[in-house]
Design a protein around this motif. Structure first.
Motif, PDB file in Angstrom:
ATOM      1  N   LEU A  90       0.871  -1.183   0.000  1.00 50.63           N
ATOM      2  CA  LEU A  90       0.000   0.000   0.000  1.00 50.63           C
ATOM      3  C   LEU A  90       0.908   1.235   0.000  1.00 50.63           C
ATOM      4  N   LEU A  91       0.597   2.190  -0.870  1.00 52.27           N
ATOM      5  CA  LEU A  91       1.449   3.387  -0.985  1.00 52.27           C
ATOM      6  C   LEU A  91       0.998   4.482  -0.025  1.00 52.27           C
ATOM      7  N   THR A  92       1.963   5.242   0.468  1.00 50.80           N
ATOM      8  CA  THR A  92       1.703   6.360   1.389  1.00 50.80           C
ATOM      9  C   THR A  92       2.524   7.562   0.899  1.00 50.80           C
ATOM     10  N   SER A  94       4.651   9.090   2.778  1.00 51.91           N
ATOM     11  CA  SER A  94       5.953   9.032   3.456  1.00 51.91           C
ATOM     12  C   SER A  94       5.914   7.866   4.433  1.00 51.91           C
ATOM     13  N   THR A  95       7.067   7.515   4.964  1.00 52.64           N
ATOM     14  CA  THR A  95       7.096   6.470   5.990  1.00 52.64           C
ATOM     15  C   THR A  95       6.376   6.960   7.239  1.00 52.64           C
ATOM     16  N   SER A  96       6.558   8.248   7.562  1.00 53.35           N
ATOM     17  CA  SER A  96       5.868   8.786   8.742  1.00 53.35           C
ATOM     18  C   SER A  96       4.360   8.641   8.580  1.00 53.35           C
ATOM     19  N   GLU A  97       3.848   8.913   7.375  1.00 53.62           N
ATOM     20  CA  GLU A  97       2.410   8.719   7.178  1.00 53.62           C
ATOM     21  C   GLU A  97       2.050   7.233   7.320  1.00 53.62           C
ATOM     22  N   GLY A  98       2.950   6.367   6.875  1.00 52.19           N
ATOM     23  CA  GLY A  98       2.723   4.921   7.035  1.00 52.19           C
ATOM     24  C   GLY A  98       2.546   4.551   8.504  1.00 52.19           C
ATOM     25  N   ALA A 237      16.922   8.364  -2.210  1.00 47.27           N
ATOM     26  CA  ALA A 237      17.445   9.652  -1.730  1.00 47.27           C
ATOM     27  C   ALA A 237      16.662  10.822  -2.320  1.00 47.27           C
ATOM     28  N   LEU A 238      15.340  10.630  -2.422  1.00 50.79           N
ATOM     29  CA  LEU A 238      14.465  11.670  -2.983  1.00 50.79           C
ATOM     30  C   LEU A 238      13.345  11.979  -1.984  1.00 50.79           C
ATOM     31  N   PRO A 239      13.676  12.570  -0.814  1.00 54.10           N
ATOM     32  CA  PRO A 239      12.637  12.811   0.193  1.00 54.10           C
ATOM     33  C   PRO A 239      11.575  13.807  -0.268  1.00 54.10           C
ATOM     34  N   GLN A 240      11.967  14.687  -1.205  1.00 49.81           N
ATOM     35  CA  GLN A 240      11.027  15.730  -1.630  1.00 49.81           C
ATOM     36  C   GLN A 240       9.883  15.177  -2.468  1.00 49.81           C
ATOM     37  N   LEU A 241      10.018  13.956  -2.986  1.00 50.29           N
ATOM     38  CA  LEU A 241       8.963  13.419  -3.857  1.00 50.29           C
ATOM     39  C   LEU A 241       7.823  12.806  -3.064  1.00 50.29           C
ATOM     40  N   LYS A 242       8.039  12.564  -1.786  1.00 51.84           N
ATOM     41  CA  LYS A 242       6.969  12.103  -0.895  1.00 51.84           C
ATOM     42  C   LYS A 242       6.287  10.826  -1.392  1.00 51.84           C
ATOM     43  N   LEU A 243       7.024   9.729  -1.344  1.00 53.43           N
ATOM     44  CA  LEU A 243       6.415   8.421  -1.608  1.00 53.43           C
ATOM     45  C   LEU A 243       6.989   7.394  -0.639  1.00 53.43           C
ATOM     46  N   GLY A 244       6.092   6.804   0.128  1.00 51.66           N
ATOM     47  CA  GLY A 244       6.477   5.715   1.019  1.00 51.66           C
ATOM     48  C   GLY A 244       5.581   4.525   0.757  1.00 51.66           C
ATOM     49  N   TRP A 245       5.822   3.437   1.471  1.00 55.93           N
ATOM     50  CA  TRP A 245       4.950   2.277   1.297  1.00 55.93           C
ATOM     51  C   TRP A 245       4.982   1.378   2.530  1.00 55.93           C
ATOM     52  N   ILE A 246       3.917   0.559   2.596  1.00 51.33           N
ATOM     53  CA  ILE A 246       3.800  -0.454   3.649  1.00 51.33           C
ATOM     54  C   ILE A 246       3.643  -1.786   2.929  1.00 51.33           C
ATOM     55  N   ALA A 247       4.438  -2.793   3.345  1.00 53.59           N
ATOM     56  CA  ALA A 247       4.278  -4.151   2.801  1.00 53.59           C
ATOM     57  C   ALA A 247       3.791  -5.043   3.932  1.00 53.59           C
ATOM     58  N   GLY A 248       2.768  -5.822   3.678  1.00 52.86           N
ATOM     59  CA  GLY A 248       2.216  -6.692   4.733  1.00 52.86           C
ATOM     60  C   GLY A 248       2.499  -8.154   4.447  1.00 52.86           C
ATOM     61  N   ARG A 249       2.792  -8.891   5.485  1.00 56.97           N
ATOM     62  CA  ARG A 249       3.050 -10.324   5.366  1.00 56.97           C
ATOM     63  C   ARG A 249       2.642 -11.011   6.660  1.00 56.97           C
ATOM     64  N   GLY A 250       2.318 -12.303   6.581  1.00 56.39           N
ATOM     65  CA  GLY A 250       2.004 -13.057   7.802  1.00 56.39           C
ATOM     66  C   GLY A 250       0.509 -13.084   8.070  1.00 56.39           C
ATOM     67  N   PRO A 251       0.102 -13.795   9.124  1.00 51.75           N
ATOM     68  CA  PRO A 251      -1.322 -13.974   9.394  1.00 51.75           C
ATOM     69  C   PRO A 251      -2.017 -12.635   9.625  1.00 51.75           C
ATOM     70  N   GLY A 252      -3.127 -12.416   8.939  1.00 48.34           N
ATOM     71  CA  GLY A 252      -3.913 -11.183   9.150  1.00 48.34           C
ATOM     72  C   GLY A 252      -3.426 -10.006   8.326  1.00 48.34           C
ATOM     73  N   ALA A 253      -2.280 -10.130   7.653  1.00 48.57           N
ATOM     74  CA  ALA A 253      -1.745  -8.961   6.928  1.00 48.57           C
ATOM     75  C   ALA A 253      -2.642  -8.569   5.753  1.00 48.57           C
ATOM     76  N   ALA A 254      -3.226  -9.558   5.071  1.00 44.45           N
ATOM     77  CA  ALA A 254      -4.072  -9.238   3.909  1.00 44.45           C
ATOM     78  C   ALA A 254      -5.296  -8.441   4.373  1.00 44.45           C
ATOM     79  N   ALA A 255      -5.912  -8.878   5.475  1.00 43.65           N
ATOM     80  CA  ALA A 255      -7.071  -8.145   6.006  1.00 43.65           C
ATOM     81  C   ALA A 255      -6.620  -6.765   6.482  1.00 43.65           C
ATOM     82  N   GLY A 256      -5.408  -6.699   7.064  1.00 44.11           N
ATOM     83  CA  GLY A 256      -4.866  -5.416   7.519  1.00 44.11           C
ATOM     84  C   GLY A 256      -4.701  -4.459   6.340  1.00 44.11           C
ATOM     85  N   LEU A 257      -4.201  -4.973   5.215  1.00 45.39           N
ATOM     86  CA  LEU A 257      -4.000  -4.116   4.036  1.00 45.39           C
ATOM     87  C   LEU A 257      -5.335  -3.626   3.485  1.00 45.39           C
ATOM     88  N   GLU A 258      -6.347  -4.487   3.564  1.00 44.95           N
ATOM     89  CA  GLU A 258      -7.673  -4.076   3.093  1.00 44.95           C
ATOM     90  C   GLU A 258      -8.188  -2.901   3.954  1.00 44.95           C
TER      91      GLU A 258
END
Ligand code: PLP
Length: 385
Positions: A90-92, A94-98, A237-258
């Motif tokens: 899932l895209l965010t 920034s990491t902070s927003e993640g 090394a492009l903090p100004q572009l503002k793109l972060g992400w979250i990757a989910g794995r393991g039990p419950g991660a798919a429901a978490g991503l939803e």
């Protein structure tokens, strides 16, 4: 107007920032050995290609997907490898927003998250602004950094919802070992906790992997839900572009991503241009990372040469990341020492206390600083330590 109690009581700058502002206003030129903004460190970026990536025809279209554009997620999955797929991401903005989204996902007001200490100092506020309490769990140094698994288990309460680790840690550079990973994931599984793994610096390993978890994705089937966080700010090394992400794995991660997609849908904060550009930006990132790795290693060599003539001073080993910890005789508090170095030597360095390093006697230097400035800064501060 009454403000939320989640906010700080005041917004005054700390003593070091106030002194820096005062000195700069007086015209003093200060050498900044804390710089962590890669766009200010003299790296050569493929500027034309970056601009071209950001100006494709698709940047004019708005077709939002709360999980993030599929082509961008596919490119990020390929960047990570280890079987990660677009649907796990899932895209965010920034990491902070993640972190904000994950804390909203996992906690109710008053719940707790266990966060590493020493570490990056933003957790307290990121958690508090979501109504959660960040409870620091100390790591310890003995030849290398170690997670204190006993302290971690002792800190789990009925209100604990998640454990945060930073791999490698900022500023200690500690990568989890495979044994720490196994113990940590089984502890999280036992207590029903999610594990959040911040891997923004994972591409910057400075020692051979050995027994370390170069990435949490080495574990294809963790026993607890694992949410990995990263983003372009360090990967490219492009903090100004503002793109972060979250990757989910393991039990419950798919429901978490939803559920995360539902949360992200309320904001849709990731811009279309950066999503359209992401696949190309990730291709362009490799040579930028190579320059950074070269800089980190060169500065460590400069530091070791300079320390050879300074027996009371030493540095801790750096497994990865952009920082190094300098150890000094603790003749005064770390913050007082940093203020002294700023006033007397016109060099800005972070005191260990900013990152919750235990006791006094640590200063934190950024290895991103240009080599000549780094070397000059060291020689200016040594007489004052
Ligand atoms: C450990 C760690 N996580 C996250 C971030 C923030 O990254 P972003 O710019 O993607 O919010 C930083 C920034 O320095 C960091 O050190």
């Amino acid at each position: 107007m009454r403000l939320s109690s989640r906010l700080p009581q005041g917004f005054e700058p700390n003593a070091l920032t106030a002194a820096l502002t005062r000195l700069r206003a007086q015209g003093r030129e200060v050498l900044d050995l804390t710089v962590s903004n890669p766009t200010r460190c003299g790296f050569t970026y493929p500027e034309a290609e970056i601009r071209q990536a950001l100006s494709q025809p698709t940047v004019l279209a708005y077709d939002p997907d709360p999980q993030g554009a599929r082509a961008a997620r596919e490119a990020i999955a390929a960047h990570h490898g280890h079987g990660l797929r677009a649907e796990n991401l899932l895209l965010t903005a920034s990491t902070s927003e993640g972190y904000g989204l994950l804390f909203k996902l996992l906690g109710d007001p008053g719940d707790e998250v266990l966060v590493p200490s020493p570490s990056y100092p933003l957790f307290e506020w990121l958690a508090r602004l979501e109504g959660l309490l960040a409870r620091p769990v100390p790591s310890y140094f003995h030849d290398r950094w170690h997670l204190d698994l006993g302290a971690l288990e002792a800190a789990v309460s009925p209100r604990t919802r998640a454990v945060v680790v930073v791999n490698p840690n900022n500023p200690t550079g500690h990568f989890l070992t495979k044994a720490e990973w196994a113990a940590l994931t089984s502890l999280c599984a036992r207590y029903g906790l999610a594990l959040l793994v911040d891997e923004v610096f994972a591409d910057y390993a400075l020692e051979p992997a050995g027994d370390r978890m170069a990435t949490a994705l080495l574990d294809p089937d963790p026993p607890c839900p694992v949410f990995l966080l990263s983003g372009l700010s360090k990967v490219a090394a492009l903090p100004q572009l503002k793109l972060g992400w979250i990757a989910g794995r393991g039990p419950g991660a798919a429901a978490g991503l939803e559920a995360l997609a539902f949360l992200a849908d309320q904001y849709l904060s990731v811009s279309a241009p950066v999503q359209a550009a992401a696949p190309r930006l990730l291709e362009l990132a490799r040579p930028i990372r190579a320059q950074i790795l070269e800089r980190l290693q060169a500065n460590l060599t400069v530091l070791d040469a300079a320390l050879a003539g300074q027996p009371p001073l030493s540095r801790l080993p750096v497994e990865g990341g952009w920082s190094v910890l300098l150890r000094r005789p603790a003749v005064d508090a770390d913050e007082a020492c940093a203020l002294r170095l700023l006033e007397e030597a016109s060099v800005l360095i972070y005191p260990g206390s900013f990152f919750d390093l235990p006791g006094d006697g640590h200063l934190v230097l950024s290895l991103l600083t240009g080599e000549s400035g780094f070397s000059e800064g060291l020689h200016r501060i040594f007489p004052w330590l």
